[in-house]
Scaffold this motif. Structure first.
Motif, PDB file in Angstrom:
ATOM      1  N   ARG A   1       0.734  -1.112   0.278  1.00 18.46           N
ATOM      2  CA  ARG A   1       0.054   0.099  -0.078  1.00 18.46           C
ATOM      3  C   ARG A   1       0.821   1.170   0.008  1.00 18.46           C
ATOM      4  N   ARG A   2       1.817   1.308   0.970  1.00 14.60           N
ATOM      5  CA  ARG A   2       2.739   2.624   0.771  1.00 14.60           C
ATOM      6  C   ARG A   2       3.579   2.602  -0.322  1.00 14.60           C
ATOM      7  N   VAL A   3       3.891   1.711  -0.969  1.00 12.73           N
ATOM      8  CA  VAL A   3       4.769   1.827  -2.246  1.00 12.73           C
ATOM      9  C   VAL A   3       4.016   2.178  -3.284  1.00 12.73           C
ATOM     10  N   LEU A   4       2.779   1.589  -3.229  1.00 13.71           N
ATOM     11  CA  LEU A   4       1.842   2.096  -4.490  1.00 13.71           C
ATOM     12  C   LEU A   4       1.512   3.550  -4.292  1.00 13.71           C
ATOM     13  N   ASP A   5       1.268   3.876  -2.977  1.00 16.17           N
ATOM     14  CA  ASP A   5       0.828   5.372  -2.808  1.00 16.17           C
ATOM     15  C   ASP A   5       2.058   6.520  -3.309  1.00 16.17           C
ATOM     16  N   TRP A   6       3.287   5.880  -3.136  1.00 12.70           N
ATOM     17  CA  TRP A   6       4.200   6.673  -3.565  1.00 12.70           C
ATOM     18  C   TRP A   6       4.619   6.625  -4.856  1.00 12.70           C
ATOM     19  N   LEU A   7       4.168   5.491  -5.519  1.00  9.68           N
ATOM     20  CA  LEU A   7       4.460   5.150  -7.119  1.00  9.68           C
ATOM     21  C   LEU A   7       3.399   6.124  -7.804  1.00  9.68           C
ATOM     22  N   SER A   8       2.256   6.178  -7.068  1.00 11.19           N
ATOM     23  CA  SER A   8       1.237   7.171  -8.230  1.00 11.19           C
ATOM     24  C   SER A   8       1.822   8.502  -7.862  1.00 11.19           C
ATOM     25  N   ASP A   9       2.352   8.972  -6.917  1.00 17.56           N
ATOM     26  CA  ASP A   9       2.753  10.448  -6.974  1.00 17.56           C
ATOM     27  C   ASP A   9       3.914  10.495  -7.882  1.00 17.56           C
ATOM     28  N   HIS A  10       4.921   9.431  -7.913  1.00 17.45           N
ATOM     29  CA  HIS A  10       6.223   9.410  -8.817  1.00 17.45           C
ATOM     30  C   HIS A  10       5.782   9.781 -10.186  1.00 17.45           C
ATOM     31  N   ALA A  11       4.891   8.807 -10.852  1.00 20.29           N
ATOM     32  CA  ALA A  11       4.509   8.501 -11.942  1.00 20.29           C
ATOM     33  C   ALA A  11       3.725   9.834 -12.422  1.00 20.29           C
ATOM     34  N   ARG A  12       3.129  10.558 -11.605  1.00 22.33           N
ATOM     35  CA  ARG A  12       2.409  11.914 -11.890  1.00 22.33           C
ATOM     36  C   ARG A  12       3.278  12.946 -12.203  1.00 22.33           C
ATOM     37  N   GLU A  13       4.389  12.950 -11.188  1.00 18.68           N
ATOM     38  CA  GLU A  13       5.429  14.023 -11.247  1.00 18.68           C
ATOM     39  C   GLU A  13       6.397  13.564 -12.470  1.00 18.68           C
ATOM     40  N   ARG A  14       6.353  12.491 -13.265  1.00 18.56           N
ATOM     41  CA  ARG A  14       6.985  12.166 -14.430  1.00 18.56           C
ATOM     42  C   ARG A  14       6.037  12.347 -15.546  1.00 18.56           C
ATOM     43  N   GLY A  15       4.766  12.677 -15.573  1.00 17.85           N
ATOM     44  CA  GLY A  15       4.106  13.340 -16.647  1.00 17.85           C
ATOM     45  C   GLY A  15       2.944  12.544 -16.794  1.00 17.85           C
ATOM     46  N   ALA A  16       2.791  11.308 -16.101  1.00 15.73           N
ATOM     47  CA  ALA A  16       1.813  10.027 -16.346  1.00 15.73           C
ATOM     48  C   ALA A  16       0.477  10.838 -16.187  1.00 15.73           C
ATOM     49  N   ARG A  17      -0.543  10.216 -16.908  1.00 15.22           N
ATOM     50  CA  ARG A  17      -2.196  10.850 -16.627  1.00 15.22           C
ATOM     51  C   ARG A  17      -2.732   9.671 -15.997  1.00 15.22           C
ATOM     52  N   VAL A  18      -2.451   8.305 -16.282  1.00 14.28           N
ATOM     53  CA  VAL A  18      -2.971   7.346 -15.803  1.00 14.28           C
ATOM     54  C   VAL A  18      -1.831   6.291 -15.482  1.00 14.28           C
ATOM     55  N   LEU A  19      -2.189   5.613 -14.752  1.00 11.02           N
ATOM     56  CA  LEU A  19      -1.254   4.406 -13.770  1.00 11.02           C
ATOM     57  C   LEU A  19      -2.058   3.043 -14.313  1.00 11.02           C
ATOM     58  N   ILE A  20      -1.253   2.259 -14.827  1.00 12.46           N
ATOM     59  CA  ILE A  20      -1.705   0.809 -15.453  1.00 12.46           C
ATOM     60  C   ILE A  20      -0.701  -0.280 -14.853  1.00 12.46           C
ATOM     61  N   ILE A  21      -1.697  -1.007 -14.202  1.00 12.96           N
ATOM     62  CA  ILE A  21      -0.700  -2.382 -13.589  1.00 12.96           C
ATOM     63  C   ILE A  21      -1.227  -3.559 -14.548  1.00 12.96           C
ATOM     64  N   ILE A  22      -0.325  -4.200 -14.905  1.00 11.11           N
ATOM     65  CA  ILE A  22      -0.208  -5.216 -15.631  1.00 11.11           C
ATOM     66  C   ILE A  22       0.017  -6.484 -15.160  1.00 11.11           C
ATOM     67  N   THR A  23      -1.079  -7.373 -14.773  1.00 11.50           N
ATOM     68  CA  THR A  23      -1.125  -8.680 -13.954  1.00 11.50           C
ATOM     69  C   THR A  23      -1.579  -9.711 -14.682  1.00 11.50           C
ATOM     70  N   ASP A  24      -1.148 -10.870 -14.362  1.00  8.71           N
ATOM     71  CA  ASP A  24      -1.656 -11.967 -15.001  1.00  8.71           C
ATOM     72  C   ASP A  24      -2.985 -12.377 -14.670  1.00  8.71           C
ATOM     73  N   LYS A  25      -3.822 -12.882 -15.255  1.00  8.52           N
ATOM     74  CA  LYS A  25      -5.427 -13.027 -14.812  1.00  8.52           C
ATOM     75  C   LYS A  25      -5.267 -14.068 -13.823  1.00  8.52           C
ATOM     76  N   ASN A  26      -4.210 -15.249 -13.952  1.00  9.93           N
ATOM     77  CA  ASN A  26      -4.200 -16.289 -13.021  1.00  9.93           C
ATOM     78  C   ASN A  26      -3.866 -15.823 -11.427  1.00  9.93           C
ATOM     79  N   ARG A  27      -3.407 -14.448 -11.464  1.00 13.16           N
ATOM     80  CA  ARG A  27      -2.915 -14.021 -10.106  1.00 13.16           C
ATOM     81  C   ARG A  27      -3.961 -13.405  -9.389  1.00 13.16           C
ATOM     82  N   SER A  28      -5.306 -14.081  -9.527  1.00 17.79           N
ATOM     83  CA  SER A  28      -6.573 -13.499  -9.001  1.00 17.79           C
ATOM     84  C   SER A  28      -6.220 -13.149  -7.483  1.00 17.79           C
TER      85      SER A  28
END
Length: 212
Positions: A163-190
């Motif tokens: 949770r803490r890492v993803l909170d930080w990552l959302s800020d970091h991605a925004r600061e680098r110009g990203a408008r949306v954050l996408i996580i690619i995860t295998d469907k089997n990792r339900s």
């Protein structure tokens, strides 16, 4: 097939961070500068201090640990658990032709790629993730932040750390110009998909994979 999970690059709580450099395990012996202060030969760039863990830019010394963390995935042919440190014997040899040193160089030399490790208080890598910044013509030429290879070692505190890492990552991605954050995860990792939804991600697109 992969499911791409989107979250707006805004609205998530911000995390207080302190950036800097420090010596890490495997950084080699220290030398003394002109003022007699110890300086490590190879330092890590610490991007965020999140309490009992920190986020750092991955170095070559982290390649082996990253390989072990990525192997902790039921969908991986080299699946092992990372509750404890994984030995080379247990991990086994990589695929024919695999050269993680070369892969690391490609990532490290690409300004649109960020490879991170999550460090515990002993500077051991207990997590990893990669952020790719993809310029697109869609949505007025917006940049998409794409997260792959996200892992945190198994443990009672793994969800809290994630949770803490993803909170930080959302800020970091925004600061680098990203408008949306996408996580690619295998469907089997339900087992992990529900966690992403609690962080604001939503299942909005379907992805398809063609092995080459």
């Amino acid at each position: 097939m992969l499911r791409m999970v989107f979250a707006p690059a805004h609205g998530l709580p911000r995390v207080e961070t302190r950036a800097g450099f420090r010596c890490g395990r495997g950084s080699g012996p220290q030398r003394l500068d002109r003022q007699g202060v110890g300086v490590c030969n190879q330092s890590m760039e610490i991007l965020a201090d999140l309490g009992d863990v920190s986020v750092a830019r991955a170095t070559r010394e982290h390649i082996s640990a990253i390989e072990r963390l990525l192997a902790d995935d039921p969908t991986s042919p080299k699946h092992v658990a990372t509750t404890n440190l994984v030995s080379d014997d247990l991990l086994g040899e990589g695929p024919d032709g695999a050269d993680l040193e070369v892969a690391f160089e490609r990532i490290d030399n690409d300004p649109h790629q960020d490879l991170f490790v999550v460090l515990d208080e002993g500077d051991r890598a207990i997590g990893t993730f990669q952020l790719s910044l993809l310029p697109t013509m869609a949505r007025g030429g917006g940049i998409r932040g794409i997260v792959t290879g996200a892992r945190v070692r198994a443990g009672a505190d793994s969800i809290s750390i994630a949770r803490r890492v993803l909170d930080w990552l959302s800020d970091h991605a925004r600061e680098r110009g990203a408008r949306v954050l996408i996580i690619i995860t295998d469907k089997n990792r339900s087992h992990i998909h529900g966690f992403y939804t609690t962080m604001g991600f939503r299942k909005s697109h379907e992805g398809m994979v063609l092995p080459l």
